[in-house]
Design an enzyme around this catalytic site. Structure first.
Site, PDB file in Angstrom:
ATOM      1  N   ASP A   8       0.872  -1.166   0.000  1.00 54.49           N
ATOM      2  CA  ASP A   8       0.000   0.000   0.000  1.00 54.49           C
ATOM      3  C   ASP A   8       0.917   1.227   0.000  1.00 54.49           C
ATOM      4  OD1 ASP A   8      -2.355   1.597   0.395  1.00 54.49           O
ATOM      5  OD2 ASP A   8      -1.807   1.741   2.507  1.00 54.49           O
ATOM      6  N   ASP A  27      -0.217   5.058   0.916  1.00 55.31           N
ATOM      7  CA  ASP A  27      -0.493   6.071   1.926  1.00 55.31           C
ATOM      8  C   ASP A  27      -0.402   5.481   3.327  1.00 55.31           C
ATOM      9  OD1 ASP A  27      -2.337   8.556   0.369  1.00 55.31           O
ATOM     10  OD2 ASP A  27      -1.711   6.750  -0.670  1.00 55.31           O
TER      11      ASP A  27
END
Length: 381
Positions: A178, A180
């Protein structure tokens, strides 16, 4: 490198083994080849062996020792073969060894068969973390201890990850991140919202979505709508100041050197994912494409939204294309929309994650930097 075999007059009970642990973790590796009445210490330092001998004396355990001619007893592959499970302990700088680690293992009737130090650190030293692998005898019994180990890690503010020993063997892997709050220290949509004057309300929705309280796809469209009319030049300003997560550069540099294939699978935006890609050297990125008309955000994205299901699909597609078995995939994330990806990968790692994700993910890194992932993969510093 010298291997010294210590033959002991009495078996080491859990209390004695715990008191011996600060000396044991200074060795490069230690094996208990015939149970608790014998141990083999592999170390470059004669001081380590002397410290171990002195600690045995303090415990009142008589011993004799001899140098072994075989130098390969600390080879990781041989250690993985002697165990069904591996517990990786990662202690932040200035934090001491947990005094109840061995007792926690003993509660589940789990036998310690070997250990290997992955870091150059020493317990309690302020400048460096300490990372150690503990090789344990029974995977099924170990998994029953997972909650106790999580509680111990939380109580002493350190990381403990439990994996099957086979997951440690070196091979080429697909490692998906991922972006963020995983590779960067912010949620980009919140940064854009601040520039649009709706920061607090969007951040609140983001937090609820990441905790799993809201459907990601619906909350994403709700947040995007609030960005309608934002000047596209603000995107460049946010992109200039993306704060990388500590350890991101070193982690990706090591993964590249080892031949792993890396990807960003993000519910954020591809403009920023490509910025991160150029800085740390990720192989490919998949994220949402901001729709811009007349130099303003429309409040929508082009193409399919990268949500939890899309991340799983992309993980499978990349693995198939690269010829990597799903058992050899690793997924790293922090939010509820990462949970399906973490569950699908051969090894799912929650990184500084929300409570629900921490509790549900197979592994969790709560205190270390991103470089701690290397320890979880069995890579020494």
């Amino acid at each position: 490198m010298t291997t010294t075999a210590f033959s002991l007059s009495t078996p080491l009970n859990p209390a004695a083994l715990q008191r011996l642990l600060p000396a044991l973790v200074l060795a490069d590796s230690v094996r208990f080849p015939t149970g608790s009445e014998r141990l083999e210490c592999r170390s470059e330092s004669d001081d380590t062996r002397k410290r171990l001998a002195a600690q045995l004396d303090q415990l009142g355990v008589s011993w004799d020792s001899r140098v072994l001619p075989v130098m390969g007893v600390g080879d990781p592959s041989s250690l993985y073969q002697c165990a069904d499970a591996v517990l990786t302990l990662i202690i932040p700088p200035a934090v001491q060894l947990p005094p109840d680690l061995i007792a926690t293992l003993a509660q589940g009737d789990v036998e310690l068969r070997a250990l290997r130090r992955l870091s150059p650190g020493e317990p309690g030293i302020a400048e460096r973390e300490l990372a150690v692998e503990f090789y344990l005898d029974d995977w099924s019994r170990c998994t029953l201890l997972r909650e106790n180990l999580q509680n111990l890690a939380s109580r002493w503010e350190l990381d403990l990850t439990l994996t099957a020993s086979d997951s440690k063997r070196p091979r080429r892997r697909l490692i998906a991140f991922d972006m963020d709050s995983t590779l960067i220290q912010c949620e980009v949509i919140d940064e854009l919202a601040r520039r649009a004057g709706v920061g607090e309300e969007v951040a609140e929705v983001t937090a609820r979505a990441m905790r799993g309280e809201l459907d990601f796809r619906e909350s994403f469209r709700e947040r995007m709508a609030k960005l309608r009319g934002l000047d596209a030049r603000e995107i460049d300003e946010v992109g200039i100041h993306l704060p990388l997560m500590p350890g991101a550069r070193a982690l990706l540099r090591t993964l590249r050197a080892q031949g792993h294939y890396t990807a960003i699978l993000s519910g954020g935006f591809d403009y920023f994912a490509k910025k991160v890609q150029s800085q740390i050297g990720v192989n490919e990125v998949h994220a949402n494409h901001l729709q811009i008309i007349d130099q303003q955000l429309t409040g929508d994205v082009d193409g399919e939204i990268v949500d939890a299901d899309r991340k799983v699909l992309l993980l499978r597609e990349i693995a198939a294309r690269e010829g990597i078995a799903m058992d050899d995939t690793v997924a790293v994330g922090d939010g509820a929309n990462d949970l399906p990806m973490l569950a699908t990968a051969g090894l799912g790692v929650a990184f500084h994650a929300k409570p629900r994700v921490r509790e549900s993910a197979p592994c969790a890194i709560n205190h270390g930097t991103l470089e701690a992932l290397l320890y979880v993969l069995g890579v020494p510093r």
